[in-house]
Design an enzyme around this catalytic site. Structure first.
Site, PDB file in Angstrom:
ATOM      1  N   TYR A 265       0.796  -1.172   0.001  1.00 29.77           N
ATOM      2  CA  TYR A 265       0.205  -0.541   0.253  1.00 29.77           C
ATOM      3  C   TYR A 265       1.382   1.869   0.063  1.00 29.77           C
ATOM      4  O   TYR A 265       0.302   2.127  -0.052  1.00 29.77           O
ATOM      5  CB  TYR A 265      -1.418  -0.193   1.317  1.00 29.77           C
ATOM      6  CG  TYR A 265      -1.520  -0.939   0.923  1.00 29.77           C
ATOM      7  CD1 TYR A 265      -2.106  -2.354   0.255  1.00 29.77           C
ATOM      8  CD2 TYR A 265      -2.581  -1.155   2.761  1.00 29.77           C
ATOM      9  CE1 TYR A 265      -2.815  -2.905   0.831  1.00 29.77           C
ATOM     10  CE2 TYR A 265      -3.642  -1.900   2.528  1.00 29.77           C
ATOM     11  CZ  TYR A 265      -3.394  -3.423   1.611  1.00 29.77           C
ATOM     12  OH  TYR A 265      -4.321  -4.374   1.888  1.00 29.77           O
TER      13      TYR A 265
ATOM     14  N   HIS B 187       0.913 -11.622   2.208  1.00 27.57           N
ATOM     15  CA  HIS B 187      -0.606 -11.064   1.214  1.00 27.57           C
ATOM     16  C   HIS B 187      -1.612 -12.302   0.608  1.00 27.57           C
ATOM     17  O   HIS B 187      -2.496 -11.592   0.630  1.00 27.57           O
ATOM     18  CB  HIS B 187       0.195 -10.084   0.498  1.00 27.57           C
ATOM     19  CG  HIS B 187      -0.422  -8.443   0.402  1.00 27.57           C
ATOM     20  ND1 HIS B 187      -0.661  -7.347   0.495  1.00 27.57           N
ATOM     21  CD2 HIS B 187      -2.163  -9.036  -0.111  1.00 27.57           C
ATOM     22  CE1 HIS B 187      -1.468  -6.727   0.423  1.00 27.57           C
ATOM     23  NE2 HIS B 187      -2.654  -7.422   0.025  1.00 27.57           N
TER      24      HIS B 187
HETATM   25  N1  LIG Z   1      -5.733  -8.912   1.960  1.00 26.91           N
HETATM   26  C1  LIG Z   1      -6.017  -8.357   0.842  1.00 26.91           C
HETATM   27  O1  LIG Z   1      -5.550  -8.758  -0.825  1.00 26.91           O
HETATM   28  C2  LIG Z   1      -7.371  -6.885   0.915  1.00 26.91           C
HETATM   29  C3  LIG Z   1      -7.540  -6.474  -0.678  1.00 26.91           C
HETATM   30  C4  LIG Z   1      -8.366  -5.113  -0.322  1.00 26.91           C
HETATM   31  C5  LIG Z   1      -8.475  -4.941   0.698  1.00 26.91           C
HETATM   32  N2  LIG Z   1      -8.145  -4.903   1.441  1.00 26.91           N
HETATM   33  C6  LIG Z   1      -8.076  -4.315   3.205  1.00 26.91           C
HETATM   34  O2  LIG Z   1      -9.123  -4.412   3.153  1.00 26.91           O
HETATM   35  C7  LIG Z   1      -9.680  -3.140   3.036  1.00 26.91           C
HETATM   36  C8  LIG Z   1     -11.063  -2.134   3.043  1.00 26.91           C
HETATM   37  O3  LIG Z   1     -11.723  -2.637   1.837  1.00 26.91           O
HETATM   38  P1  LIG Z   1     -11.595  -2.047   0.685  1.00 26.91           P
HETATM   39  O4  LIG Z   1     -10.623  -0.758   0.707  1.00 26.91           O
HETATM   40  O5  LIG Z   1     -11.088  -2.918  -0.615  1.00 26.91           O
HETATM   41  O6  LIG Z   1     -12.975  -1.801   0.016  1.00 26.91           O
HETATM   42  P2  LIG Z   1     -14.378  -1.078   0.885  1.00 26.91           P
HETATM   43  O7  LIG Z   1     -14.159  -0.761   2.416  1.00 26.91           O
HETATM   44  O8  LIG Z   1     -15.029  -2.212   1.378  1.00 26.91           O
HETATM   45  O9  LIG Z   1     -15.477  -0.044   0.597  1.00 26.91           O
HETATM   46  C9  LIG Z   1     -14.571   0.931   0.472  1.00 26.91           C
HETATM   47  C10 LIG Z   1     -15.153   2.430  -0.580  1.00 26.91           C
HETATM   48  O10 LIG Z   1     -15.828   2.266  -0.002  1.00 26.91           O
HETATM   49  C11 LIG Z   1     -16.976   3.558  -0.193  1.00 26.91           C
HETATM   50  N3  LIG Z   1     -17.691   3.407   1.695  1.00 26.91           N
HETATM   51  C12 LIG Z   1     -16.889   3.797   2.768  1.00 26.91           C
HETATM   52  N4  LIG Z   1     -17.885   3.753   4.056  1.00 26.91           N
HETATM   53  C13 LIG Z   1     -19.207   3.347   3.450  1.00 26.91           C
HETATM   54  C14 LIG Z   1     -20.266   3.590   3.410  1.00 26.91           C
HETATM   55  N5  LIG Z   1     -20.860   3.216   5.330  1.00 26.91           N
HETATM   56  N6  LIG Z   1     -21.257   3.409   2.679  1.00 26.91           N
HETATM   57  C15 LIG Z   1     -20.733   3.751   0.784  1.00 26.91           C
HETATM   58  N7  LIG Z   1     -19.731   3.516   0.699  1.00 26.91           N
HETATM   59  C16 LIG Z   1     -18.532   2.765   1.648  1.00 26.91           C
HETATM   60  C17 LIG Z   1     -15.582   4.631   0.168  1.00 26.91           C
HETATM   61  O11 LIG Z   1     -15.537   5.558  -0.009  1.00 26.91           O
HETATM   62  P3  LIG Z   1     -15.181   6.653   0.626  1.00 26.91           P
HETATM   63  O12 LIG Z   1     -13.703   6.608   1.058  1.00 26.91           O
HETATM   64  O13 LIG Z   1     -16.026   8.131  -0.385  1.00 26.91           O
HETATM   65  O14 LIG Z   1     -15.959   7.219   1.340  1.00 26.91           O
HETATM   66  C18 LIG Z   1     -14.749   3.159  -0.054  1.00 26.91           C
HETATM   67  O15 LIG Z   1     -14.623   3.622  -1.981  1.00 26.91           O
HETATM   68  C19 LIG Z   1      -9.067  -2.145   2.503  1.00 26.91           C
HETATM   69  O16 LIG Z   1      -8.444  -0.671   2.626  1.00 26.91           O
HETATM   70  C20 LIG Z   1      -7.567  -3.297   2.849  1.00 26.91           C
HETATM   71  O17 LIG Z   1      -6.868  -2.700   3.745  1.00 26.91           O
HETATM   72  C21 LIG Z   1      -7.261  -5.747   1.873  1.00 26.91           C
END
Ligand SMILES: NC(=O)c1ccc[n+]([C@@H]2O[C@H](COP(=O)([O-])OP(=O)(O)OC[C@H]3O[C@@H](n4cnc5c(N)ncnc54)[C@H](OP(=O)(O)O)[C@@H]3O)[C@@H](O)[C@H]2O)c1
Length: 279
Positions: A52, A109
């Site tokens: 990241y 990862h």
């Molecule tokens: N291990 C892995 O391979 C892997 C892969 C992907 C992700 N991750 C981890 O998981 C975390 C979360 O996953 P993610 O970032 O893919 O997706 P997520 O948390 O499911 O969704 C984030 C998106 O949803 C929006 N959002 C946030 N709160 C909201 C709400 N209450 N209502 C509606 N929309 C909302 C955000 O927009 P705004 O910013 O405009 O609020 C952003 O665009 C990552 O940040 C990372 O730390 C790990």
């Protein structure tokens, strides 16, 4: 008080706050600002990764918040290019240096066919033995590789961080984690925002006086699954944290489970050699 009295899950004796804050795609300045704000709101679990490119900023955000180190649970991940013995320990040491603290949890990862898993798991255990992390775990491991890794590891693998949200079933993997005394951490817990338009979730949300995001996060933590939503907005970080004052009924839970579909997966970065669990 560790974790400010919020709900936790215990995996092989390790207590992990069920709600965390994700930092994927947060640019360093944004990561620093949002991590500090998340901790001020009350989040006690922060998720980052080498790839990241924001570990240093996450560490600065943690320092800015001024919360006692032992009241926080911090996770980072070993990038797939660093899976050889020696490379892994080097990244682990550098990640801890950038964070400015020893992380609570260091994950692989995602699985790779080479080097052999035995070499990588041994190196991960060695990184822990050398004090570069408190605990170890996995990310994106299907059940078969999850079991293989657990059998190879001296220290418990306390989580497997995988994609999980209402549009994707992880029934098999959740059962595997329970059997291995591990836990599941849901990445993309909000299906990257797609839950906001889902009629069943919106109907349940209206009845509880909550938002679609809050209902989805509650559905996850009520299963004992760790959720790590990400947002760039302080208001949403506050909204996503406000999920501890209500409960979903068995019927609400079942209706959300029923939204899972075979094509519900958002991200698939595994090598072709690996197979996800079917259900
Ligand atoms: N291990 C892995 O391979 C892997 C892969 C992907 C992700 N991750 C981890 O998981 C975390 C979360 O996953 P993610 O970032 O893919 O997706 P997520 O948390 O499911 O969704 C984030 C998106 O949803 C929006 N959002 C946030 N709160 C909201 C709400 N209450 N209502 C509606 N929309 C909302 C955000 O927009 P705004 O910013 O405009 O609020 C952003 O665009 C990552 O940040 C990372 O730390 C790990």
């Amino acid at each position: 008080m560790p974790y400010a009295d919020q709900p936790t899950v215990t995996a092989s004796g390790v207590e992990i706050p069920l709600l965390g804050f994700g930092t994927w795609q947060l640019e360093p300045a944004e990561a620093r600002r949002m991590v500090a704000e998340a901790i001020r709101i009350g989040y006690r679990h922060i998720d980052t990764a080498f790839i990241y490119k924001n570990e240093e900023a996450v560490g600065q955000g943690i320092a800015d918040a001024g919360v006692a180190r032992d009241d926080l649970f911090v996770t980072t991940k070993i990038w797939v290019d660093n899976f050889h013995d020696g490379d892994l320990q080097k990244q682990a040491e550098e990640s801890a240096g950038r964070l400015g603290l020893t992380p609570d949890l260091l994950l692989l990862h995602w699985p790779k066919p080479s080097p052999p898993l035995a070499e990588t798991i041994k190196a991960l255990n060695d990184a822990r033995a050398q004090g570069f992390t408190r605990h170890i775990g996995l990310s994106n491991f299907p059940s078969a590789q999850f079991r293989e890794a657990a059998a190879l590891s001296d220290a418990p693998l306390v989580t497997n961080q995988v994609e999980y949200h209402p549009f994707l079933s992880q029934k098999t993997l959740i059962a595997t984690a329970a059997e291995l005394r591990s836990s599941i951490t849901a990445w993309s817990p909000l299906a990257q925002g797609k839950i906001a338009d889902e009629p069943v979730i919106l109907e349940i949300a209206e009845r509880h006086g909550k938002t679609a995001g809050q209902i989805t996060l509650r559905w996850l933590i009520q299963q004992g699954v760790i959720a790590i939503p990400r947002t760039t907005k302080e208001g949403r970080a506050r909204e996503n944290f406000d999920i501890f004052d209500f409960a979903l009924s068995d019927d609400d839970m079942a209706r959300i489970h029923a939204l899972a579909a075979p094509d519900g997966r958002i991200g698939d970065w595994l090598d072709a050699a690996f197979q996800w669990d079917r259900d």
